[in-house]
Design a protein around this motif. Structure first.
Motif, PDB file in Angstrom:
ATOM      1  N   GLU A 120       0.814  -1.208   0.000  1.00 48.66           N
ATOM      2  CA  GLU A 120       0.000   0.000   0.000  1.00 48.66           C
ATOM      3  C   GLU A 120       0.852   1.263   0.000  1.00 48.66           C
ATOM      4  OE1 GLU A 120      -2.554  -0.008   3.434  1.00 48.66           O
ATOM      5  OE2 GLU A 120      -0.933  -0.428   4.829  1.00 48.66           O
ATOM      6  N   GLY A 121       0.175   2.405  -0.168  1.00 51.91           N
ATOM      7  CA  GLY A 121       0.873   3.686  -0.187  1.00 51.91           C
ATOM      8  C   GLY A 121       1.625   3.957  -1.472  1.00 51.91           C
ATOM      9  N   LEU A 122       1.174   3.363  -2.577  1.00 54.14           N
ATOM     10  CA  LEU A 122       1.897   3.465  -3.850  1.00 54.14           C
ATOM     11  C   LEU A 122       1.504   4.703  -4.644  1.00 54.14           C
ATOM     12  CD1 LEU A 122       1.535  -0.268  -4.927  1.00 54.14           C
ATOM     13  CD2 LEU A 122       3.594   0.817  -4.003  1.00 54.14           C
ATOM     14  N   GLU A 123       2.397   5.112  -5.520  1.00 54.17           N
ATOM     15  CA  GLU A 123       2.127   6.141  -6.524  1.00 54.17           C
ATOM     16  C   GLU A 123       1.882   5.456  -7.864  1.00 54.17           C
ATOM     17  OE1 GLU A 123       1.797   9.209  -5.766  1.00 54.17           O
ATOM     18  OE2 GLU A 123       2.929   9.554  -3.911  1.00 54.17           O
ATOM     19  N   VAL A 124       1.263   6.192  -8.792  1.00 57.59           N
ATOM     20  CA  VAL A 124       0.943   5.614 -10.103  1.00 57.59           C
ATOM     21  C   VAL A 124       2.187   5.059 -10.786  1.00 57.59           C
ATOM     22  CG1 VAL A 124       0.131   6.155 -12.431  1.00 57.59           C
ATOM     23  CG2 VAL A 124      -1.109   7.040 -10.454  1.00 57.59           C
ATOM     24  N   GLU A 159      -4.451   6.431 -18.919  1.00 56.12           N
ATOM     25  CA  GLU A 159      -3.442   6.648 -19.965  1.00 56.12           C
ATOM     26  C   GLU A 159      -2.442   5.488 -20.033  1.00 56.12           C
ATOM     27  OE1 GLU A 159      -1.581  10.369 -19.258  1.00 56.12           O
ATOM     28  OE2 GLU A 159      -3.381  11.560 -19.684  1.00 56.12           O
ATOM     29  N   ARG A 160      -2.208   4.853 -18.916  1.00 53.46           N
ATOM     30  CA  ARG A 160      -1.247   3.749 -18.864  1.00 53.46           C
ATOM     31  C   ARG A 160      -1.877   2.397 -19.191  1.00 53.46           C
ATOM     32  NH1 ARG A 160       3.467   4.687 -15.463  1.00 53.46           N
ATOM     33  NH2 ARG A 160       3.591   6.887 -14.898  1.00 53.46           N
ATOM     34  N   ALA A 161      -3.189   2.359 -19.312  1.00 52.81           N
ATOM     35  CA  ALA A 161      -3.893   1.085 -19.450  1.00 52.81           C
ATOM     36  C   ALA A 161      -3.588   0.400 -20.780  1.00 52.81           C
ATOM     37  CB  ALA A 161      -5.389   1.310 -19.327  1.00 52.81           C
ATOM     38  N   THR A 162      -3.477  -0.904 -20.707  1.00 61.38           N
ATOM     39  CA  THR A 162      -3.366  -1.710 -21.916  1.00 61.38           C
ATOM     40  C   THR A 162      -4.718  -1.802 -22.603  1.00 61.38           C
ATOM     41  OG1 THR A 162      -1.677  -3.041 -20.796  1.00 61.38           O
ATOM     42  CG2 THR A 162      -2.642  -3.950 -22.812  1.00 61.38           C
ATOM     43  N   ARG A 163      -5.780  -1.956 -21.789  1.00 62.75           N
ATOM     44  CA  ARG A 163      -7.144  -2.059 -22.336  1.00 62.75           C
ATOM     45  C   ARG A 163      -8.136  -1.478 -21.342  1.00 62.75           C
ATOM     46  NH1 ARG A 163      -8.101  -8.202 -24.103  1.00 62.75           N
ATOM     47  NH2 ARG A 163     -10.042  -7.324 -24.906  1.00 62.75           N
ATOM     48  N   ARG A 164      -9.236  -0.964 -21.907  1.00 59.75           N
ATOM     49  CA  ARG A 164     -10.385  -0.583 -21.095  1.00 59.75           C
ATOM     50  C   ARG A 164     -11.435  -1.681 -21.223  1.00 59.75           C
ATOM     51  NH1 ARG A 164     -11.744   5.782 -22.423  1.00 59.75           N
ATOM     52  NH2 ARG A 164      -9.767   6.689 -21.701  1.00 59.75           N
ATOM     53  N   CYS A 173      -2.426 -10.594 -15.337  1.00 59.22           N
ATOM     54  CA  CYS A 173      -2.757  -9.214 -15.648  1.00 59.22           C
ATOM     55  C   CYS A 173      -2.939  -8.453 -14.339  1.00 59.22           C
ATOM     56  CB  CYS A 173      -4.028  -9.129 -16.493  1.00 59.22           C
ATOM     57  SG  CYS A 173      -5.515  -9.677 -15.602  1.00 59.22           S
ATOM     58  N   ALA A 174      -3.157  -7.150 -14.466  1.00 60.89           N
ATOM     59  CA  ALA A 174      -3.471  -6.329 -13.302  1.00 60.89           C
ATOM     60  C   ALA A 174      -4.768  -5.579 -13.572  1.00 60.89           C
ATOM     61  CB  ALA A 174      -2.342  -5.341 -13.017  1.00 60.89           C
ATOM     62  N   TRP A 175      -5.780  -5.833 -12.756  1.00 55.96           N
ATOM     63  CA  TRP A 175      -7.059  -5.123 -12.852  1.00 55.96           C
ATOM     64  C   TRP A 175      -6.998  -3.871 -11.988  1.00 55.96           C
ATOM     65  CZ3 TRP A 175     -11.177  -5.569 -15.940  1.00 55.96           C
ATOM     66  CH2 TRP A 175     -11.372  -6.777 -16.644  1.00 55.96           C
ATOM     67  N   VAL A 176      -7.353  -2.752 -12.574  1.00 56.50           N
ATOM     68  CA  VAL A 176      -7.376  -1.487 -11.841  1.00 56.50           C
ATOM     69  C   VAL A 176      -8.820  -1.142 -11.506  1.00 56.50           C
ATOM     70  CG1 VAL A 176      -6.755   0.951 -11.861  1.00 56.50           C
ATOM     71  CG2 VAL A 176      -5.326  -0.703 -13.078  1.00 56.50           C
ATOM     72  N   LEU A 177      -9.092  -0.975 -10.218  1.00 59.91           N
ATOM     73  CA  LEU A 177     -10.441  -0.658  -9.742  1.00 59.91           C
ATOM     74  C   LEU A 177     -10.407   0.726  -9.109  1.00 59.91           C
ATOM     75  CD1 LEU A 177     -10.929  -4.160  -8.170  1.00 59.91           C
ATOM     76  CD2 LEU A 177     -12.020  -3.340 -10.269  1.00 59.91           C
ATOM     77  N   GLY A 178     -11.304   1.600  -9.587  1.00 64.60           N
ATOM     78  CA  GLY A 178     -11.204   3.010  -9.230  1.00 64.60           C
ATOM     79  C   GLY A 178     -12.095   3.467  -8.096  1.00 64.60           C
ATOM     80  N   HIS A 179     -11.887   4.694  -7.716  1.00 62.27           N
ATOM     81  CA  HIS A 179     -12.623   5.394  -6.668  1.00 62.27           C
ATOM     82  C   HIS A 179     -14.128   5.227  -6.851  1.00 62.27           C
ATOM     83  CE1 HIS A 179     -14.478   8.983  -4.810  1.00 62.27           C
ATOM     84  NE2 HIS A 179     -13.476   8.941  -3.952  1.00 62.27           N
ATOM     85  N   GLU A 180     -14.849   5.075  -5.735  1.00 66.36           N
ATOM     86  CA  GLU A 180     -16.289   4.795  -5.793  1.00 66.36           C
ATOM     87  C   GLU A 180     -17.073   5.835  -6.590  1.00 66.36           C
ATOM     88  OE1 GLU A 180     -14.947   2.620  -2.059  1.00 66.36           O
ATOM     89  OE2 GLU A 180     -14.408   4.469  -3.103  1.00 66.36           O
ATOM     90  N   GLY A 181     -16.676   7.094  -6.522  1.00 66.15           N
ATOM     91  CA  GLY A 181     -17.410   8.128  -7.236  1.00 66.15           C
ATOM     92  C   GLY A 181     -16.749   8.585  -8.525  1.00 66.15           C
ATOM     93  N   GLN A 182     -15.423   8.649  -8.527  1.00 68.78           N
ATOM     94  CA  GLN A 182     -14.683   9.228  -9.645  1.00 68.78           C
ATOM     95  C   GLN A 182     -14.161   8.193 -10.637  1.00 68.78           C
ATOM     96  OE1 GLN A 182     -11.588  11.487  -7.731  1.00 68.78           O
ATOM     97  NE2 GLN A 182     -13.027  12.570  -6.403  1.00 68.78           N
ATOM     98  N   GLY A 183     -14.167   6.933 -10.244  1.00 63.65           N
ATOM     99  CA  GLY A 183     -13.645   5.903 -11.127  1.00 63.65           C
ATOM    100  C   GLY A 183     -12.124   5.918 -11.175  1.00 63.65           C
ATOM    101  N   VAL A 184     -11.579   5.293 -12.207  1.00 63.68           N
ATOM    102  CA  VAL A 184     -10.119   5.218 -12.378  1.00 63.68           C
ATOM    103  C   VAL A 184      -9.587   6.590 -12.791  1.00 63.68           C
ATOM    104  CG1 VAL A 184      -8.260   4.140 -13.708  1.00 63.68           C
ATOM    105  CG2 VAL A 184     -10.237   2.780 -12.991  1.00 63.68           C
ATOM    106  N   SER A 185      -8.458   6.977 -12.234  1.00 61.71           N
ATOM    107  CA  SER A 185      -7.889   8.297 -12.521  1.00 61.71           C
ATOM    108  C   SER A 185      -7.418   8.378 -13.967  1.00 61.71           C
ATOM    109  CB  SER A 185      -6.709   8.575 -11.591  1.00 61.71           C
ATOM    110  OG  SER A 185      -5.620   7.717 -11.907  1.00 61.71           O
ATOM    111  N   PRO A 186      -7.438   9.594 -14.552  1.00 62.39           N
ATOM    112  CA  PRO A 186      -6.934   9.764 -15.928  1.00 62.39           C
ATOM    113  C   PRO A 186      -5.494   9.290 -16.091  1.00 62.39           C
ATOM    114  CG  PRO A 186      -8.166  11.708 -15.241  1.00 62.39           C
ATOM    115  CD  PRO A 186      -8.027  10.836 -14.024  1.00 62.39           C
ATOM    116  N   ALA A 187      -4.667   9.487 -15.071  1.00 63.98           N
ATOM    117  CA  ALA A 187      -3.261   9.065 -15.164  1.00 63.98           C
ATOM    118  C   ALA A 187      -3.141   7.565 -15.356  1.00 63.98           C
ATOM    119  CB  ALA A 187      -2.511   9.499 -13.904  1.00 63.98           C
ATOM    120  N   LEU A 188      -4.018   6.801 -14.710  1.00 58.51           N
ATOM    121  CA  LEU A 188      -3.985   5.345 -14.875  1.00 58.51           C
ATOM    122  C   LEU A 188      -4.643   4.927 -16.177  1.00 58.51           C
ATOM    123  CD1 LEU A 188      -4.564   3.861 -11.318  1.00 58.51           C
ATOM    124  CD2 LEU A 188      -2.721   3.326 -12.894  1.00 58.51           C
TER     125      LEU A 188
END
Length: 257
Positions: A172-176, A223-228, A206-221
């Motif tokens: 935990e405590g990671l940066e993008v 941009e790094r995504a292999t797929r949506r 793979c790595a699944w990215v799960l975002g904030h309850e209201g805002q979803g996945v951040s734009p910075a992540l």
């Protein structure tokens, strides 16, 4: 019943009682103490099944004569606390009569090439615990929490995780930018865009990215995504709870292994 040292406590000013109260009621106390409090039979049993040895086994005074031998024999130290004190320590509406204090594994860096769940500022403790359960159930062995996510070893997350913590490597405590170390395809969940999950050929690991309850996945992540990836919702709902979406996505990945 056991040869482990036994201490009986009746004072609320006892130092051990004060530390235990912090672990039970403060979501980040484990970071200072390096230990967590597992309250109740289910969490304690799950820990033992995963080979975790408690530093201290704690029992209410009335329960101590009835305590299963396996719990007492597993601990390095035994503490019996007056019933009223035990109830005051507990973070539960209906306090359990026993619990374990266990060491938290020392933090380590992300493992490369491992199936991972990334929490991007997921803040609800119940959601985080539920996601950890799904990760363990469907073959993911690493959970990476970005800053802003709920504390992974918080009491409410532990209870919602139902023992899944002990099957996972938690960071935990990671940066993008830290996610570069994963070196696996990054899949982000999206409400309105991307490939439908039920039609997608999913990579493993793979790595699944799960975002904030209201805002979803951040734009910075994003941009790094292999797929949506999006989940078909023929009933027409706006979106799914993040823990429900996680269970669906992680099951779909696990089935492709």
């Amino acid at each position: 019943m056991t040869s482990a040292p036994l201490t009986v406590i009746h004072s609320r000013d006892n130092a051990f009682v004060k530390d235990l109260r912090r672990l039970a009621q403060d979501s980040t106390a484990y970071r200072k103490q390096g230990r967590v409090w597992l309250e109740g039979d289910h969490l304690c049993s799950a820990a033992l099944q995963r080979g975790v040895r408690p530093v201290v086994a704690v029992f209410s005074e009335s329960f101590w004569p009835l305590a299963p031998a396996a719990y007492a024999q597993a601990a390095m130290k035994l503490v019996v606390i007056a019933d009223a004190l035990f109830a005051d320590i507990s973070g539960l509406e209906s306090p359990a009569p026993m619990g374990f204090v266990v060491d938290v594994a020392a933090p380590r860096g992300l493992q490369t090439g491992v199936a991972t769940v990334v929490l991007d500022r997921v803040q609800d403790a119940g959601n985080v615990g539920s996601i950890l359960r799904s990760a363990s159930a469907f073959g993911f062995r690493q959970v990476a929490a970005l800053k802003g996510s709920a504390a992974l070893w918080a009491p409410k997350v532990l209870r919602a995780g139902m023992g899944a913590h002990f099957a996972l490597d938690l960071v935990e405590g990671l940066e993008v930018q830290d996610l570069q170390a994963l070196q696996v395809p990054l899949l982000v969940t999206h409400v309105h865009d991307g490939d439908f999950l039920h039609r997608a050929a999913l990579p493993w690991p793979c790595a699944w990215v799960l975002g904030h309850e209201g805002q979803g996945v951040s734009p910075a992540l994003e941009e790094r995504a292999t797929r949506r990836i999006r989940i078909a919702q023929p009933g027409g709902e706006e979106s799914l709870n993040v823990a429900a979406a996680a269970a669906i996505c992680l099951h779909a990945s696990g089935a492709t292994r």
